[in-house]
Design an enzyme around this catalytic site. Structure first.
Site, PDB file in Angstrom:
ATOM      1  N   ASP A 149       0.830  -1.255  -0.129  1.00  0.00           N
ATOM      2  CA  ASP A 149       0.021  -0.008  -0.008  1.00  0.00           C
ATOM      3  C   ASP A 149       0.821   1.210   0.081  1.00  0.00           C
ATOM      4  O   ASP A 149       2.043   1.355   0.002  1.00  0.00           O
ATOM      5  CB  ASP A 149      -0.791  -0.086   1.218  1.00  0.00           C
ATOM      6  CG  ASP A 149      -2.405   0.628   0.823  1.00  0.00           C
ATOM      7  OD1 ASP A 149      -2.452   1.379   0.050  1.00  0.00           O
ATOM      8  OD2 ASP A 149      -3.145   0.304   1.765  1.00  0.00           O
ATOM      9  N   ASP A 204      -9.824   3.841  -3.541  1.00  0.00           N
ATOM     10  CA  ASP A 204     -10.640   2.688  -3.138  1.00  0.00           C
ATOM     11  C   ASP A 204     -12.134   2.582  -3.877  1.00  0.00           C
ATOM     12  O   ASP A 204     -12.531   3.478  -3.924  1.00  0.00           O
ATOM     13  CB  ASP A 204     -10.782   2.628  -1.353  1.00  0.00           C
ATOM     14  CG  ASP A 204      -9.527   2.385  -0.947  1.00  0.00           C
ATOM     15  OD1 ASP A 204      -8.434   2.042  -1.645  1.00  0.00           O
ATOM     16  OD2 ASP A 204      -9.612   2.211   0.227  1.00  0.00           O
TER      17      ASP A 204
END
Ligand code: GLA
Length: 402
Positions: A149, A204
């Site tokens: 990430d 997201d």
């Protein structure tokens, strides 16, 4: 002298075989399950085992969902005194190596998550400065997939950070699929082709059809909003290097029509298919969407060509197309409007000219037979114009067989 030659040539063969292990890790878009969309950091050993069991008993594994990936929240808040990552002892009392063995015993592969920054997005120890040490630990635990990430990365160069981790994984010696999750912020499609096998292209996803969900400073995108962002990126995707428009929200609260449309578009886009629902409790309908054989085959097509939106018709109907192996095509008519729309489409009137992949769909020169992917019905041929109704937010997904 001869002995020396034999020794040298076996050494070269060994080195080549090892290097070979690190190529072709994702010839088709990776498929699996990830904990984040449903469970966030509420994950544990029992969930992993139950999910692994269900991947097998539901037929998902055999449909291609091979990777079981734990997202953020699997670690303890502190590294050990030697600097190694530690699994949260309450959530994972038997540790990751034992859990990986369980997952492997089911014919699946096991993945973990970390972050290029100093901390993960949920505040657990990040990998910055520990790349080689963390990679070594993943290899020791028999991990097969790493999602990496991009939180808490102020002042860090993305290309360098992801390249360092990629090298560390190779150095650790175990083939591990490397999934870059830096949300497209630094255009990974321009530099990550040899760094990892897939890269997120957006922020997201969330389980809504259109629009953006805002929560304070954070926002998440509906599935169509994400699809709208992919068009220009298709030329960067291909075998072993995939654009990743984020994990699936099938079974997470949208209508069945919306789930079908979401899944159809992800298959057209040759997206990684990473289920994000609670598969231990999913409905039969959700399972049927995730495991639809024709849809999955379209996603996993051997040519690996990412499809695209070819045309917008009136009434918010869009036509998405994907060139497939053996001169076949996938075509989806997607109704983004709030009402049922009648579609009349003359296959012969529109020639699809895919200039990126140099493929042409011309129904004047060839007559294709049609299969409805969702109903599995034979849907005639392209000789006659298509005529039918599509419900709001639903899709007519066709495979055109040459
Ligand atoms: C970021 C990623 C998500 C998920 C969370 C975990 O938001 O984009 O996919 O991994 O972090 O904290």
């Amino acid at each position: 002298m001869i002995k020396k030659l034999i020794f040298l040539s076996s050494l070269v063969i060994c080195i080549m075989a090892r290097a070979q292990q690190f190529v072709n890790l994702a010839p088709t878009p990776p498929m699996g399950w990830n904990s984040w969309n449903t469970f966030q950091t509420n994950i544990n050993e029992d969930l992993v085992k139950a999910t692994a069991d269900k991947l097998v008993s539901s037929g998902m594994r055999d449909a291609g969902y091979i990777y079981l990936v734990l997202d953020d929240g699997w670690m303890a808040k502190e590294r050990d005194s030697a600097g190694f990552l530690v699994p949260d002892p309450q959530k994972f009392p038997h540790g990751m190596k034992a859990l990986a063995a369980y997952v492997h015993s089911k014919g699946l592969k096991f993945g973990l998550y970390n972050c290029a920054g100093t901390e993960t997005c949920a505040g657990y120890p990040g990998t910055r400065g520990y790349e080689y040490q963390d990679a070594l630990r993943y290899a020791q635990w028999d991990i097969d997939y790493l999602k990496f990430d991009w939180c808490n990365t102020d002042g860090i160069n993305a290309k360098e950070a992801y390249t360092t981790m990629s090298k560390a994984l190779k150095k650790a010696g175990r083939p591990i699929v490397f999934s870059l999750c830096e949300w497209g912020s630094n255009k990974p499609w321009l530099w990550a082709q040899n760094v990892g096998q897939l890269w997120r292209t957006t922020g997201d996803i969330t389980a809504r059809f259109e629009g953006i969900k805002t929560m304070g400073e954070w926002h998440a995108n509906g599935v169509m909003t994400i699809a709208d962002m992919q068009d220009t990126l298709r030329k960067y995707a291909g075998l072993n290097h995939w654009n990743d428009p984020d994990m699936l929200e099938v079974g997470n609260g949208m209508t069945q029509a919306e789930d079908r449309s979401h899944f159809s578009l992800w298959c057209i886009m040759a997206a990684p298919l990473i289920a994000g629902n609670d598969i231990t409790k999913m409905s039969e309908q959700t399972l049927n969407i995730l495991t639809n054989k024709d849809a999955v085959e379209i996603d996993q097509d051997a040519l690996g060509m990412q499809g695209y939106r070819f045309k917008k018709l009136a009434d918010s109907v869009e036509i998405w197309v994907k060139p497939l192996n053996n001169d076949n095509w996938a075509v989806a008519f997607l109704n983004r409007s709030h009402t049922t729309v009648k579609v009349d489409y003359d296959w012969k009137k529109y020639i699809v000219n895919d200039t990126v992949h140099k493929r042409i769909l011309n129904c004047n020169t060839h007559n294709y037979s049609l299969k409805n992917v969702w109903t599995k019905e034979d849907a005639g041929t392209t000789k006659k114009p298509l005529s039918g109704s599509i419900f709001s937010h639903d899709v007519l997904f066709l495979k055109l067989n040459y």
